[in-house]
Structures are given as structure tokens and as C-alpha cells.
Motif scaffolding. Structure first.
Motif, PDB file in Angstrom:
ATOM      1  N   LEU A  33      13.234  52.503  28.096  1.00  0.00           N
ATOM      2  CA  LEU A  33      12.142  51.949  27.290  1.00  0.00           C
ATOM      3  C   LEU A  33      10.782  52.427  27.785  1.00  0.00           C
ATOM      4  O   LEU A  33       9.846  52.608  26.986  1.00  0.00           O
ATOM      5  CB  LEU A  33      12.213  50.419  27.302  1.00  0.00           C
ATOM      6  N   THR A  34      10.641  52.644  29.096  1.00  0.00           N
ATOM      7  CA  THR A  34       9.409  53.225  29.637  1.00  0.00           C
ATOM      8  C   THR A  34       9.158  54.586  29.016  1.00  0.00           C
ATOM      9  O   THR A  34       8.043  54.895  28.550  1.00  0.00           O
ATOM     10  CB  THR A  34       9.506  53.378  31.172  1.00  0.00           C
ATOM     11  N   LEU A  35      10.194  55.426  29.018  1.00  0.00           N
ATOM     12  CA  LEU A  35      10.051  56.776  28.482  1.00  0.00           C
ATOM     13  C   LEU A  35       9.791  56.762  26.981  1.00  0.00           C
ATOM     14  O   LEU A  35       8.974  57.534  26.478  1.00  0.00           O
ATOM     15  CB  LEU A  35      11.316  57.575  28.790  1.00  0.00           C
ATOM     16  N   ALA A  36      10.494  55.880  26.258  1.00  0.00           N
ATOM     17  CA  ALA A  36      10.290  55.806  24.807  1.00  0.00           C
ATOM     18  C   ALA A  36       8.870  55.376  24.474  1.00  0.00           C
ATOM     19  O   ALA A  36       8.230  55.943  23.576  1.00  0.00           O
ATOM     20  CB  ALA A  36      11.299  54.826  24.197  1.00  0.00           C
ATOM     21  N   ALA A  37       8.337  54.372  25.206  1.00  0.00           N
ATOM     22  CA  ALA A  37       6.971  53.919  24.956  1.00  0.00           C
ATOM     23  C   ALA A  37       5.956  55.003  25.313  1.00  0.00           C
ATOM     24  O   ALA A  37       4.965  55.214  24.592  1.00  0.00           O
ATOM     25  CB  ALA A  37       6.692  52.650  25.759  1.00  0.00           C
ATOM     26  N   LEU A  38       6.173  55.711  26.416  1.00  0.00           N
ATOM     27  CA  LEU A  38       5.265  56.809  26.800  1.00  0.00           C
ATOM     28  C   LEU A  38       5.287  57.922  25.757  1.00  0.00           C
ATOM     29  O   LEU A  38       4.229  58.459  25.382  1.00  0.00           O
ATOM     30  CB  LEU A  38       5.677  57.373  28.155  1.00  0.00           C
ATOM     31  N   ALA A  39       6.490  58.285  25.301  1.00  0.00           N
ATOM     32  CA  ALA A  39       6.601  59.349  24.303  1.00  0.00           C
ATOM     33  C   ALA A  39       5.902  58.957  23.010  1.00  0.00           C
ATOM     34  O   ALA A  39       5.176  59.763  22.402  1.00  0.00           O
ATOM     35  CB  ALA A  39       8.074  59.667  24.041  1.00  0.00           C
ATOM     36  N   ALA A  40       6.100  57.728  22.573  1.00  0.00           N
ATOM     37  CA  ALA A  40       5.442  57.261  21.346  1.00  0.00           C
ATOM     38  C   ALA A  40       3.922  57.212  21.522  1.00  0.00           C
ATOM     39  O   ALA A  40       3.163  57.583  20.617  1.00  0.00           O
ATOM     40  CB  ALA A  40       5.979  55.886  20.965  1.00  0.00           C
ATOM     41  N   ALA A  41       3.460  56.766  22.704  1.00  0.00           N
ATOM     42  CA  ALA A  41       2.019  56.714  22.964  1.00  0.00           C
ATOM     43  C   ALA A  41       1.394  58.097  22.895  1.00  0.00           C
ATOM     44  O   ALA A  41       0.338  58.301  22.276  1.00  0.00           O
ATOM     45  CB  ALA A  41       1.761  56.077  24.329  1.00  0.00           C
ATOM     46  N   MET A  42       2.034  59.079  23.524  1.00  0.00           N
ATOM     47  CA  MET A  42       1.485  60.437  23.510  1.00  0.00           C
ATOM     48  C   MET A  42       1.574  61.067  22.129  1.00  0.00           C
ATOM     49  O   MET A  42       0.790  61.964  21.790  1.00  0.00           O
ATOM     50  CB  MET A  42       2.221  61.300  24.531  1.00  0.00           C
ATOM     51  N   THR A  43       2.512  60.607  21.298  1.00  0.00           N
ATOM     52  CA  THR A  43       2.605  61.125  19.931  1.00  0.00           C
ATOM     53  C   THR A  43       1.338  60.817  19.141  1.00  0.00           C
ATOM     54  O   THR A  43       0.915  61.620  18.296  1.00  0.00           O
ATOM     55  CB  THR A  43       3.834  60.521  19.222  1.00  0.00           C
ATOM     56  N   PHE A  44       0.712  59.673  19.435  1.00  0.00           N
ATOM     57  CA  PHE A  44      -0.517  59.316  18.726  1.00  0.00           C
ATOM     58  C   PHE A  44      -1.732  60.115  19.200  1.00  0.00           C
ATOM     59  O   PHE A  44      -2.820  59.948  18.664  1.00  0.00           O
ATOM     60  CB  PHE A  44      -0.796  57.815  18.857  1.00  0.00           C
ATOM     61  N   GLU A  45      -1.541  60.992  20.199  1.00  0.00           N
ATOM     62  CA  GLU A  45      -2.596  61.906  20.601  1.00  0.00           C
ATOM     63  C   GLU A  45      -2.455  63.274  19.934  1.00  0.00           C
ATOM     64  O   GLU A  45      -3.353  64.109  20.036  1.00  0.00           O
ATOM     65  CB  GLU A  45      -2.618  62.074  22.116  1.00  0.00           C
ATOM     66  N   VAL A  46      -1.331  63.511  19.289  1.00  0.00           N
ATOM     67  CA  VAL A  46      -1.134  64.770  18.572  1.00  0.00           C
ATOM     68  C   VAL A  46      -2.095  64.814  17.388  1.00  0.00           C
ATOM     69  O   VAL A  46      -2.121  63.878  16.569  1.00  0.00           O
ATOM     70  CB  VAL A  46       0.320  64.899  18.094  1.00  0.00           C
ATOM     71  N   PRO A  47      -2.916  65.864  17.271  1.00  0.00           N
ATOM     72  CA  PRO A  47      -3.948  65.894  16.212  1.00  0.00           C
ATOM     73  C   PRO A  47      -3.397  65.670  14.816  1.00  0.00           C
ATOM     74  O   PRO A  47      -4.012  64.948  14.008  1.00  0.00           O
ATOM     75  CB  PRO A  47      -4.542  67.306  16.366  1.00  0.00           C
ATOM     76  N   GLU A  48      -2.253  66.261  14.495  1.00  0.00           N
ATOM     77  CA  GLU A  48      -1.694  66.110  13.153  1.00  0.00           C
ATOM     78  C   GLU A  48      -1.292  64.666  12.874  1.00  0.00           C
ATOM     79  O   GLU A  48      -1.456  64.166  11.750  1.00  0.00           O
ATOM     80  CB  GLU A  48      -0.481  67.040  12.987  1.00  0.00           C
ATOM     81  N   VAL A  49      -0.773  63.998  13.901  1.00  0.00           N
ATOM     82  CA  VAL A  49      -0.369  62.600  13.729  1.00  0.00           C
ATOM     83  C   VAL A  49      -1.596  61.722  13.534  1.00  0.00           C
ATOM     84  O   VAL A  49      -1.624  60.853  12.643  1.00  0.00           O
ATOM     85  CB  VAL A  49       0.459  62.123  14.935  1.00  0.00           C
ATOM     86  N   LYS A  50      -2.621  61.931  14.354  1.00  0.00           N
ATOM     87  CA  LYS A  50      -3.853  61.135  14.203  1.00  0.00           C
ATOM     88  C   LYS A  50      -4.479  61.362  12.832  1.00  0.00           C
ATOM     89  O   LYS A  50      -4.928  60.404  12.184  1.00  0.00           O
ATOM     90  CB  LYS A  50      -4.844  61.511  15.302  1.00  0.00           C
ATOM     91  N   ALA A  51      -4.500  62.618  12.392  1.00  0.00           N
ATOM     92  CA  ALA A  51      -5.101  62.913  11.089  1.00  0.00           C
ATOM     93  C   ALA A  51      -4.319  62.248   9.959  1.00  0.00           C
ATOM     94  O   ALA A  51      -4.909  61.708   9.007  1.00  0.00           O
ATOM     95  CB  ALA A  51      -5.157  64.426  10.879  1.00  0.00           C
TER      96      ALA A  51
END
Length: 397
Positions: A33-51
Motif C-alpha cells: 500500500l505504501t508503494l501504491a500510494a507513492l505511485a499514485a501520488a507521483m502520477t499526479f505530477e505527470v504533466p499530461e495527467v495534471k492537464a
């Protein structure tokens, strides 16, 4: 491909790798769950995802909010993981649950009350709502900082208790990652303090330090998480290799003493358990077979091995294999000896690594040393009256 995308992709790969371990134990579940939460958190830093989120959801600063909530969640699970590893008896569980609950609640409240500046990452607001972004970041940063400091203390303290080099390295790298996480929180506090006290801003320096510390910390944690399972894999391969090397000795000895073999079958995939059983049955067979020869046979085997110009490290193992070979032959054709001293077992009094190394050496000598076959043939020849006295045990092959 930009750095956030690479980091997020690497984290998702590690998460998928560790996902099957969720059902194994509380410790493994917290890690996954630590890894899943970290991966999801960093996904929201991907420019395409934020846009995509900003273009479809009319809520200012939603990607940073989701990223921070997931970051706090991952810190909580990481703390839970290290406590399960280093302090299995537990550590302030109610306090930790209260802390994460209060932190997430306050973050949501301050986020809703804040006057966020549109676009980009989370920034200090303006007007009457200016205090709430400060409070929001203070709560987020405080939780991350305190949890990472505690995790660092626990990880680095657990290094000396780990039994394997890769385990020690994994805990050390995890400790480095959480230490960098602590520095990330401290530099955020420092820049906000400078801004509020003197009004100075250093956006480029702040962004560089924040991004570098955050991504390095996350990658260190991901790497540290990978090393302990690799240690398990290395131990598994080592056990398989040792089992393969001991199998010939086990086959020869249990053929002569089949009653030492346990009847319960073990799945082939359980290699460490199979190795443990193999060692036990070899040692039981040695105990049984030593009753067919006297200590004099062992003495002659030592003398014989010493005359074969073997290396000092090989003499004892070859001598052990010599008398075992003779005993295995006699067990098929003779009765147990009574009223004599039996050969000592070379495996007695050894620690686990030395025990396995000894058995591997005996197995190698038993199956491939010409000296063992030669000694066994000599012992099976009829003894002359003037040879070694009446105590020598001799049988025709």
C-alpha cells in the motif's frame, strides 16, 4: 519522456511486482500500500495527467491536493511497515491513527477555506484566505517531516538486526530515503518561513530542491523495498544449490538406512524446507550408520586421507566420507556393532553455515573422490592376522 513520468512508471512497476504479497502478512500489506500510494501520488505530477484533470474538473489545485493526500497516506503506511519490521510488538498505534486522521481532516478543511491562486502547483493565496494555504502546507509538511524522522530512526536502527547483507542494505537505503523525505519537509518549512518573515521568494531554488529531494527520496524508498525480497531470492537460490549438492549423499546414505526418511511429502517449490529435511535425514543416517563401524575405522580413514596428499581442509571431509562409505556397505550385509566406540560425527558442534559447508564437502568426497572408493575396497578385503589386530572390521564385498 519527462522525469515525473519516469519516476511514476518505475513506482508502478515496483507496485505491481509487490502486489501479490498483499495477502501474505500485515507487514507485506503495508509495504504494498505504501508503494501504491507513492505511485499514485507521483502520477499526479505527470504533466499530461495534471492537464487532463485541470481541463475536466473545475476545482483549482485538485492534482496537488490528491498528490498530498496520497503522500501523507504513503508515509503512514511506510511507518506502519517499518514498525512491523523493527518493532513487531507495535509502537503508538492509537497515536498514529489519530495523527493520520487529524492530518487528513485538517488538510481538507484548510484546502476548502483557502484562496488558491489559479494554475500551477500549490502557492500561497491572497486576501482573507491567505492564511489557510499556509496552514494547509504546515499540516502536510509537519506530518511528512515527523513520520519520516521516526521512520529514519527505526530503519537505521534495524540495520544491525538484519541477518543478510542485502537486508542490511535494503534497510539502510530505506533509511536514506526517509532521511531525504525529512530534508524535503524541512526545506519546505524553511522557504515558507523566509517568505513570511522577510517577504523574499526563491521559486527556482525551492522548486529545484523540492523536486530533487522528493524524487530522490521516493526512488531510494523504492530501491530499498526491492532489496529485501532480492535477499530472499538469493537465499532461495543458495538453498536450491545446496540441496542439489547434498542430494547424492542423501541418496547413498538413505539407501543404506531407509528408515530415517520421513514419510510426509514436501512440495518441490518449498526448497528451504526440503533442504532442512535433507540435512536432518543425512545426519540421522550418519547416526544410524556409525553403529556399523568402530572408531578404529575412522582413525584409519584419517590416516589414509592424510597419506593421499590432500589439502588440509579436505582431509577430515574425505575421512568422514570414507568411514560412511564403509558403514553404508556394512549396513546392507552386517549387524550393528556393540561394545565398541563409534566414530565421531564431523558435523557436531557447527553453526548453520559451517554445517552446510561441511556436508557439501562430505557429499563431494563421497561421490567423486577416488580415495573414498579405494579405502572402502581396502576395508572390505579379508584382514590378515598380522594386520591391524582383532578390532578391525572386515567383510567380503
Amino acid at each position: 519522456m519527462n522525469t515525473p513520468t519516469v519516476v511514476a512508471g518505475a513506482l508502478w512497476l515496483v507496485t505491481l511486482w509487490r502486489l501479490p504479497s498483499v495477502r501474505h502478512s500485515h507487514k507485506q500489506r503495508s509495504l504494498a500500500l505504501t508503494l501504491a500510494a507513492l505511485a499514485a501520488a507521483m502520477t499526479f505530477e505527470v504533466p499530461e495527467v495534471k492537464a487532463a484533470i485541470n481541463g475536466n474538473v473545475d476545482i483549482t489545485g485538485l492534482p496537488p491536493l490528491l498528490k498530498h493526500i496520497l503522500g501523507v497516506t504513503s508515509a503512514a503506511y511506510l511507518l506502519d511497515f517499518v514498525i512491523a519490521v523493527v518493532r513487531p510488538q507495535g509502537l503508538a498505534r492509537r497515536t498514529r491513527l489519530a495523527a493520520i486522521g487529524i492530518t487528513l481532516s485538517l488538510m481538507l478543511v484548510f484546502y476548502a477555506l483557502a484562496n488558491w491562486m489559479p494554475g500551477g502547483p500549490v502557492k500561497l493565496g491572497e486576501g482573507r484566505g491567505a492564511i489557510f494555504p499556509v496552514l494547509y502546507m504546515a499540516v502536510f509538511t509537519s506530518y511528512i517531516g515527523v513520520s519520516m524522522i521516526v521512520a529514519t530512526w527505526l530503519f537505521l536502527g534495524g540495520v544491525r538486526h538484519s541477518r543478510t547483507p542485502l537486508g542490511k542494505a535494503g534497510l539502510g537505503i530505506l533509511g536514506l530515503g526517509t532521511l531525504l523525505g525529512s530534508l524535503y519537509a524541512l526545506q519546505r518549512v524553511a522557504f515558507v518561513t523566509v517568505h513570511l518573515s522577510v517577504g523574499a521568494d526563491y521559486p527556482e531554488l525551492e522548486d529545484l530542491l523540492s523536486t530533487t529531494l522528493k524524487q530522490t527520496a521516493i526512488l531510494s524508498i523504492a530501491l530499498g523495498v526491492c532489496l529485501p525480497p532480492l535477499s530472499v531470492a538469493v537465499e532461495y537460490i543458495r538453498a536450491w544449490n545446496t540441496l542439489r549438492r547434498l542430494q547424492p549423499l542423501w541418496e547413498r546414505l538413505t539407501e543404506a538406512a531407509p528408515y530415517v526418511v520421513l514419510s510426509t511429502s514436501i512440495p518441490r517449490r518449498r526448497v528451504p524446507f526440503r533442504l532442512e529435511r535433507c540435512v536432518i535425514e543425512i545426519e540421522d543416517a550418519c547416526l544410524a550408520l556409525r553403529e556399523y563401524v568402530s572408531a578404529d575405522v575412522h582413525e584409519r580413514a584419517l590416516s589414509f586421507a592424510g597419506r593421499k596428499t590432500l589439502e588440509d581442509a579436505e582431509v577430515d571431509a574425505v575421512a568422514e566420507a570414507c568411514w560412511l562409505h564403509v558403514a553404508a556397505h556394512l549396513a546392507r550385509n552386517s549387524r550393528r556393532l556393540e561394545g565398541v566406540d563409534y566414530p565421531p560425527l564431523g558435523v557436531t558442534g557447527r553453526d548453520r553455515p559451517s554445517e552446510l559447508a561441511w556436508l557439501r564437502a562430505v557429499s563431494r568426497a563421497y561421490t567423486s573422490s577416488p580415495a573414498v572408493e579405494e579405502f572402502s575396497r581396502q576395508e572390505q578385503m579379508p584382514a590378515s592376522p598380522s594386520a591391524d589386530g582383532p578390532e578391525r572390521v572386515s567383510h567380503d564385498s
